[in-house]
Design a protein around this motif. Structure first.
Motif, PDB file in Angstrom:
ATOM      1  N   ALA A   9     -25.514  18.151 -30.685  1.00 39.92           N
ATOM      2  CA  ALA A   9     -26.505  17.145 -30.300  1.00 39.92           C
ATOM      3  C   ALA A   9     -27.239  17.554 -29.040  1.00 39.92           C
ATOM      4  N   SER A  20     -17.030   9.226 -29.228  1.00 39.69           N
ATOM      5  CA  SER A  20     -17.032   8.506 -30.503  1.00 39.69           C
ATOM      6  C   SER A  20     -15.861   8.981 -31.366  1.00 39.69           C
ATOM      7  N   ASN A  40     -21.072  20.885 -29.611  1.00 43.80           N
ATOM      8  CA  ASN A  40     -21.756  21.024 -28.318  1.00 43.80           C
ATOM      9  C   ASN A  40     -21.084  22.054 -27.409  1.00 43.80           C
ATOM     10  N   THR A  70     -19.776  12.330 -36.738  1.00 43.84           N
ATOM     11  CA  THR A  70     -20.522  11.302 -36.017  1.00 43.84           C
ATOM     12  C   THR A  70     -21.977  11.747 -35.992  1.00 43.84           C
ATOM     13  N   MET A  72     -25.879  10.736 -34.724  1.00 42.30           N
ATOM     14  CA  MET A  72     -26.842   9.951 -33.952  1.00 42.30           C
ATOM     15  C   MET A  72     -28.250  10.338 -34.399  1.00 42.30           C
ATOM     16  N   GLN A  76     -29.024  15.511 -33.415  1.00 45.54           N
ATOM     17  CA  GLN A  76     -27.695  15.567 -34.049  1.00 45.54           C
ATOM     18  C   GLN A  76     -27.799  15.432 -35.571  1.00 45.54           C
ATOM     19  N   GLU A 125     -13.258   2.213 -35.786  1.00 45.58           N
ATOM     20  CA  GLU A 125     -11.805   2.425 -35.791  1.00 45.58           C
ATOM     21  C   GLU A 125     -11.114   1.801 -37.012  1.00 45.58           C
ATOM     22  N   GLN A 197     -17.101   5.135 -21.365  1.00 42.64           N
ATOM     23  CA  GLN A 197     -17.756   3.898 -21.802  1.00 42.64           C
ATOM     24  C   GLN A 197     -16.741   2.775 -21.696  1.00 42.64           C
ATOM     25  N   TYR A 246     -21.531   5.261 -20.035  1.00 43.26           N
ATOM     26  CA  TYR A 246     -22.358   5.179 -21.234  1.00 43.26           C
ATOM     27  C   TYR A 246     -22.635   3.754 -21.685  1.00 43.26           C
ATOM     28  N   THR A 413     -36.524  10.540 -31.329  1.00 46.00           N
ATOM     29  CA  THR A 413     -36.251  10.730 -29.901  1.00 46.00           C
ATOM     30  C   THR A 413     -37.224   9.944 -29.023  1.00 46.00           C
TER      31      THR A 413
HETATM   32  C1  B12 Z   1     -23.451   9.788 -25.582  1.00 45.67           C
HETATM   33  C2  B12 Z   1     -24.831   9.452 -26.059  1.00 45.67           C
HETATM   34  C3  B12 Z   1     -25.661  10.517 -26.308  1.00 45.67           C
HETATM   35  C4  B12 Z   1     -25.266  11.959 -26.127  1.00 45.67           C
HETATM   36  C5  B12 Z   1     -24.595  12.527 -27.396  1.00 45.67           C
HETATM   37  C6  B12 Z   1     -23.290  13.139 -27.120  1.00 45.67           C
HETATM   38  C7  B12 Z   1     -22.602  13.575 -28.393  1.00 45.67           C
HETATM   39  N1  B12 Z   1     -22.526  12.761 -29.422  1.00 45.67           N
HETATM   40  O1  B12 Z   1     -22.147  14.621 -28.415  1.00 45.67           O
HETATM   41  C8  B12 Z   1     -26.626  12.613 -25.856  1.00 45.67           C
HETATM   42  C9  B12 Z   1     -26.804  12.590 -24.362  1.00 45.67           C
HETATM   43  C10 B12 Z   1     -26.814  14.012 -26.362  1.00 45.67           C
HETATM   44  C11 B12 Z   1     -27.552  11.590 -26.523  1.00 45.67           C
HETATM   45  C12 B12 Z   1     -28.826  11.851 -26.870  1.00 45.67           C
HETATM   46  C13 B12 Z   1     -29.644  10.958 -27.529  1.00 45.67           C
HETATM   47  N2  B12 Z   1     -29.407   9.670 -27.835  1.00 45.67           N
HETATM   48 CO1  B12 Z   1     -27.771   8.852 -27.450  1.00 45.67          CO
HETATM   49  N3  B12 Z   1     -26.407   7.804 -26.755  1.00 45.67           N
HETATM   50  C14 B12 Z   1     -25.254   8.118 -26.254  1.00 45.67           C
HETATM   51  C15 B12 Z   1     -24.571   6.839 -25.773  1.00 45.67           C
HETATM   52  C16 B12 Z   1     -24.933   6.704 -24.291  1.00 45.67           C
HETATM   53  C17 B12 Z   1     -23.068   6.717 -25.891  1.00 45.67           C
HETATM   54  C18 B12 Z   1     -22.464   6.987 -27.274  1.00 45.67           C
HETATM   55  C19 B12 Z   1     -20.960   7.071 -27.161  1.00 45.67           C
HETATM   56  O2  B12 Z   1     -20.362   8.125 -27.217  1.00 45.67           O
HETATM   57  N4  B12 Z   1     -20.288   5.930 -26.980  1.00 45.67           N
HETATM   58  C20 B12 Z   1     -18.852   5.823 -26.968  1.00 45.67           C
HETATM   59  C21 B12 Z   1     -18.299   5.658 -28.394  1.00 45.67           C
HETATM   60  C22 B12 Z   1     -16.820   5.296 -28.363  1.00 45.67           C
HETATM   61  O3  B12 Z   1     -19.010   4.601 -29.026  1.00 45.67           O
HETATM   62  P1  B12 Z   1     -19.975   4.862 -30.271  1.00 45.67           P
HETATM   63  O4  B12 Z   1     -20.674   6.133 -30.152  1.00 45.67           O
HETATM   64  O5  B12 Z   1     -20.760   3.653 -30.495  1.00 45.67           O
HETATM   65  O6  B12 Z   1     -18.918   5.050 -31.463  1.00 45.67           O
HETATM   66  C23 B12 Z   1     -18.399   3.970 -32.211  1.00 45.67           C
HETATM   67  C24 B12 Z   1     -19.241   3.596 -33.433  1.00 45.67           C
HETATM   68  O7  B12 Z   1     -20.600   3.889 -33.304  1.00 45.67           O
HETATM   69  C25 B12 Z   1     -18.608   4.315 -34.570  1.00 45.67           C
HETATM   70  N5  B12 Z   1     -18.813   5.739 -34.784  1.00 45.67           N
HETATM   71  C26 B12 Z   1     -19.534   6.622 -34.110  1.00 45.67           C
HETATM   72  N6  B12 Z   1     -19.374   7.833 -34.629  1.00 45.67           N
HETATM   73  C27 B12 Z   1     -18.522   7.737 -35.633  1.00 45.67           C
HETATM   74  C28 B12 Z   1     -18.013   8.699 -36.508  1.00 45.67           C
HETATM   75  C29 B12 Z   1     -17.113   8.313 -37.496  1.00 45.67           C
HETATM   76  C30 B12 Z   1     -16.574   9.323 -38.408  1.00 45.67           C
HETATM   77  C31 B12 Z   1     -16.742   6.945 -37.621  1.00 45.67           C
HETATM   78  C32 B12 Z   1     -15.806   6.526 -38.654  1.00 45.67           C
HETATM   79  C33 B12 Z   1     -17.286   5.985 -36.745  1.00 45.67           C
HETATM   80  C34 B12 Z   1     -18.147   6.397 -35.761  1.00 45.67           C
HETATM   81  O8  B12 Z   1     -17.236   4.156 -34.204  1.00 45.67           O
HETATM   82  C35 B12 Z   1     -17.106   4.453 -32.804  1.00 45.67           C
HETATM   83  C36 B12 Z   1     -15.903   3.732 -32.244  1.00 45.67           C
HETATM   84  O9  B12 Z   1     -16.025   2.358 -32.476  1.00 45.67           O
HETATM   85  C37 B12 Z   1     -25.291   5.778 -26.651  1.00 45.67           C
HETATM   86  C38 B12 Z   1     -25.388   4.416 -26.025  1.00 45.67           C
HETATM   87  C39 B12 Z   1     -24.150   3.630 -26.325  1.00 45.67           C
HETATM   88  N7  B12 Z   1     -23.532   3.141 -25.305  1.00 45.67           N
HETATM   89  O10 B12 Z   1     -23.752   3.505 -27.474  1.00 45.67           O
HETATM   90  C40 B12 Z   1     -26.667   6.394 -26.849  1.00 45.67           C
HETATM   91  C41 B12 Z   1     -27.396   6.133 -28.150  1.00 45.67           C
HETATM   92  C42 B12 Z   1     -26.404   6.247 -29.285  1.00 45.67           C
HETATM   93  N8  B12 Z   1     -28.344   7.227 -28.198  1.00 45.67           N
HETATM   94  C43 B12 Z   1     -29.465   6.905 -28.714  1.00 45.67           C
HETATM   95  C44 B12 Z   1     -30.576   7.758 -28.800  1.00 45.67           C
HETATM   96  C45 B12 Z   1     -31.850   7.132 -29.361  1.00 45.67           C
HETATM   97  C46 B12 Z   1     -30.495   9.080 -28.372  1.00 45.67           C
HETATM   98  C47 B12 Z   1     -31.647  10.058 -28.347  1.00 45.67           C
HETATM   99  C48 B12 Z   1     -32.404  10.141 -29.653  1.00 45.67           C
HETATM  100  C49 B12 Z   1     -32.526   9.632 -27.164  1.00 45.67           C
HETATM  101  C50 B12 Z   1     -33.607  10.569 -26.726  1.00 45.67           C
HETATM  102  N9  B12 Z   1     -34.739  10.035 -26.509  1.00 45.67           N
HETATM  103  O11 B12 Z   1     -33.439  11.736 -26.549  1.00 45.67           O
HETATM  104  C51 B12 Z   1     -30.980  11.389 -27.951  1.00 45.67           C
HETATM  105  C52 B12 Z   1     -30.973  12.405 -29.038  1.00 45.67           C
HETATM  106  C53 B12 Z   1     -29.678  12.520 -29.780  1.00 45.67           C
HETATM  107  C54 B12 Z   1     -29.359  13.911 -30.195  1.00 45.67           C
HETATM  108  N10 B12 Z   1     -29.478  14.915 -29.283  1.00 45.67           N
HETATM  109  O12 B12 Z   1     -29.031  14.087 -31.327  1.00 45.67           O
HETATM  110  C55 B12 Z   1     -29.478   5.469 -29.152  1.00 45.67           C
HETATM  111  C56 B12 Z   1     -29.294   5.268 -30.682  1.00 45.67           C
HETATM  112  C57 B12 Z   1     -29.918   4.009 -31.224  1.00 45.67           C
HETATM  113  C58 B12 Z   1     -31.335   4.192 -31.555  1.00 45.67           C
HETATM  114  N11 B12 Z   1     -32.206   3.531 -30.822  1.00 45.67           N
HETATM  115  O13 B12 Z   1     -31.670   4.948 -32.418  1.00 45.67           O
HETATM  116  C59 B12 Z   1     -28.333   4.893 -28.265  1.00 45.67           C
HETATM  117  C60 B12 Z   1     -27.616   3.657 -28.821  1.00 45.67           C
HETATM  118  C61 B12 Z   1     -28.973   4.580 -26.895  1.00 45.67           C
HETATM  119  C62 B12 Z   1     -29.900   3.407 -26.944  1.00 45.67           C
HETATM  120  N12 B12 Z   1     -29.549   2.351 -26.270  1.00 45.67           N
HETATM  121  O14 B12 Z   1     -30.937   3.405 -27.559  1.00 45.67           O
HETATM  122  N13 B12 Z   1     -26.966  10.399 -26.678  1.00 45.67           N
END
Ligand code: B12
Ligand code: SF4
Length: 507
Positions: A9, A20, A40, A70, A72, A76, A125, A197, A246, A413
């Motif tokens: 990503a 995640s 990464n 995962t 996004m 990614q 989860e 987070q 985050y 993006t």
């Molecule tokens: C970390 C992060 C990134 C990292 C990615 C790191 C990585 N994945 O290696 C980086 C900095 C690269 C990034 C970039 C971008 N991001 Co980003 N990012 C986040 C952030 C801050 C945290 C995500 C995270 O890890 N949370 C902690 C985990 C525990 O929570 P989670 O991801 O939600 O995971 C849960 C569920 O989603 C689900 N889940 C997630 N993955 C999986 C996989 C499986 C198998 C299963 C079963 C479940 C599951 O279960 C998890 C546990 O409950 C979120 C904001 C947020 N707080 O959610 C934005 C967010 C996801 N990002 C977003 C966006 C838009 C981007 C970008 C496109 C922004 C940009 N302009 O550049 C870029 C490009 C992405 C790319 N390069 O592909 C948006 C997505 C929503 C949308 N509007 O489309 C968010 C929500 C931010 C926002 N408020 O708009 N990002």
């Protein structure tokens, strides 16, 4: 064995804990073997590494029984599509599961892809645990909330939403499953920066935001002491000195902010978080002071617009007076505010752009340290009304191969969504403004421009800034380009620019 994959990503130098997937792995029952492959990390070749792992396990009593990615929106997705295709071709019998924001927001194109078997929407989860029962033949997939899949007749089943649980009901990130040291690296906050987070969701209802589409309008936070205990482990055992949080909305209210401040005081770390201007504008000076002493260095606020009318249209729930107040308070307490703005109002893009640019000047006058982040409006699927009364799905691809084309990546993006109402002139105006502003007041994030470039830029931008003249700053652009240590890239996370790092997807 369960294989969890983080498709590439970002650039390796920007790698972060793959939270995640750590969350999904932590939820698996005791005794389940699982591994994370993180695209990464430097030198990763995900297809080769996954293949080696799957093949090595094939003849053992515990072969790989599911591959979960995962995904996004954005780069990614570009990595995930060819990787999933290649893995499915090679291992047609191993289920491929997608979780994360892309499939949660756009399930249909993912279910149209024959190489993805299951999509988990929203919090993963518990849904993942139940899906494993389905895969083992012990459960009917239609009984699993949060699950989507392609039925035998090709139609899509999109299961009902799951009521999600808060972080205090979940296990801690399994840090022992990753090599922590490799993820702690220099950022503007410190030498060994990590991420965390501490909450899930957000209680607000901004009508352009993807978070509320996925999690609804609620937020659950982890107890401040538990957050501090997890961070203390990383500080003590791994020398972490700073953290990017985050969380979508780090402070629920002032009481919560104070609990965080008190719990963080002994940690001695610097940190960055996102917060709302309405919440912050209600903090007392005492609370600001506590947060600063507890290490808060930068606070990111979605300011979005310089017009109260547009903020209301976005259902933002904040006012321009609150933004101005936070600019002043952060200056007083020596905390850097990052204000992000969304350009491209569907009704009056030109007037709104000019108005917001003028507002940014006012903010800069109040707090010269203020950092500017700009986005172009990209309609995102919503549960209720959408900002600008547009249909966010109109014209969006039904096919993943189309989603990964450069135009759609620019859409995801928020860099260049090519919207009919967003004239190229307006976009250029915002970019020129940003160039003049960031030359006049170099950003703390700008580690790319050489010192001479910053100096010449400051001098050249003096007049344009003073005269509010941002028309085609040709000279400034040339200086800026010449003075870059590494190739300039608006998308700091990106790795997909033409001529930039090659797309590192093994496929
Ligand atoms: C970390 C992060 C990134 C990292 C990615 C790191 C990585 N994945 O290696 C980086 C900095 C690269 C990034 C970039 C971008 N991001 Co980003 N990012 C986040 C952030 C801050 C945290 C995500 C995270 O890890 N949370 C902690 C985990 C525990 O929570 P989670 O991801 O939600 O995971 C849960 C569920 O989603 C689900 N889940 C997630 N993955 C999986 C996989 C499986 C198998 C299963 C079963 C479940 C599951 O279960 C998890 C546990 O409950 C979120 C904001 C947020 N707080 O959610 C934005 C967010 C996801 N990002 C977003 C966006 C838009 C981007 C970008 C496109 C922004 C940009 N302009 O550049 C870029 C490009 C992405 C790319 N390069 O592909 C948006 C997505 C929503 C949308 N509007 O489309 C968010 C929500 C931010 C926002 N408020 O708009 N990002
Ligand atoms: S405050 Fe931020 S995270 Fe919450 S709904 Fe608004 S834009 Fe989304």
């Amino acid at each position: 064995m369960i294989l969890l994959i983080n498709p590439r990503a970002t650039r390796p130098k920007n790698r972060r804990f793959p939270l995640s997937l750590m969350a999904i792995g932590a939820a698996l029952p005791e005794g389940t073997d699982w591994e994370i492959l993180d695209g990464n990390l430097p030198g990763m070749d995900l297809l080769a590494d996954a293949t080696a792992m799957i093949d090595a396990r094939a003849a053992t009593p515990d072969p790989v029984r599911a591959i979960a990615l995962t995904v996004m929106p954005g780069p990614q997705l570009v990595s995930a599509v060819p990787l999933s295709k290649a893995l499915k071709t090679r291992y047609p019998d191993i289920p491929i599961i997608w979780g994360g924001y892309f499939g949660s927001l756009y399930p249909a194109p993912v279910l149209n892809a024959p190489y993805v078997d299951w999509v988990i929407r929203g919090q993963g989860e518990h849904t993942f645990l139940e899906l494993l029962e389905v895969i083992e033949g012990r459960r009917d997939p239609t009984s699993v909330k949060g699950l989507a899949f392609r039925q035998a007749d090709g139609t899509h089943w999109i299961g009902p939403e799951r009521n999600w649980v808060g972080p205090d009901e979940l296990r801690d990130p399994p840090f022992h499953k990753i090599h922590i040291g490799t993820y702690l690296h220099p950022t503007i906050l410190g030498r060994r920066s990590g991420v965390y987070q501490a909450s899930i969701g957000c209680p607000f209802g901004c009508s352009f935001c993807g978070v509320i589409s996925v999690f609804g309008r609620k937020e659950k936070v982890q107890a401040a002491d538990r957050v501090a205990a997890n961070l203390a482990f990383l500080v003590r055992e791994h020398g972490m000195d700073s953290v990017h949080f985050y969380d979508n909305n780090f402070f629920l209210n002032e009481k919560h902010a104070r609990a965080i401040g008190e719990a963080f005081l002994p940690l001695g770390i610097s940190w960055w978080c996102e917060a709302r201007v309405d919440t912050l504008s209600r903090f007392s000076d005492d609370t600001w002071d506590l947060l600063r002493r507890a290490g808060l260095k930068m606070v990111f606020c979605g300011a979005e617009s310089g017009s109260d009318e547009v903020l209301a249209k976005m259902s933002k729930g904040t006012t321009t007076d609150q933004i101005l107040a936070v600019a002043a308070k952060t200056r007083e307490h020596r905390i850097i505010p990052e204000f992000s703005f969304v350009f491209g109002d569907p009704d009056e893009p030109e007037r709104e752009t000019d108005n917001t640019l003028r507002f940014i000047r006012r903010l800069k006058a109040i707090n010269p340290e203020m950092e500017l982040i700009t986005y172009f409006y990209t309609p995102t699927p919503q549960r209720a009304a959408t900002y600008g009364d547009v249909d966010p799905l109109t014209g969006t691809p039904t096919d993943l191969d189309e989603w990964i084309q450069p135009d759609w990546v620019s859409w995801m993006t928020h860099e260049d969504p090519h919207l009919p109402w967003m004239d190229r002139r307006i976009k250029a105006r915002v970019e020129n403004f940003e160039l003049v502003l960031k030359s006049r007041f170099p950003s703390v994030h700008d580690g790319r421009t050489r010192a001479w470039g910053k100096l010449v830029g400051r001098i050249l931008a003096l007049r344009s800034w003073a005269r509010e003249d941002y028309r085609n700053p040709v000279l400034l652009r040339s200086v800026h380009r010449l003075a870059q240590r590494t190739r300039d890239d608006r998308q700091a996370y990106g790795h997909l620019r033409q001529g930039a790092d090659a797309l590192d997807v093994a496929a």
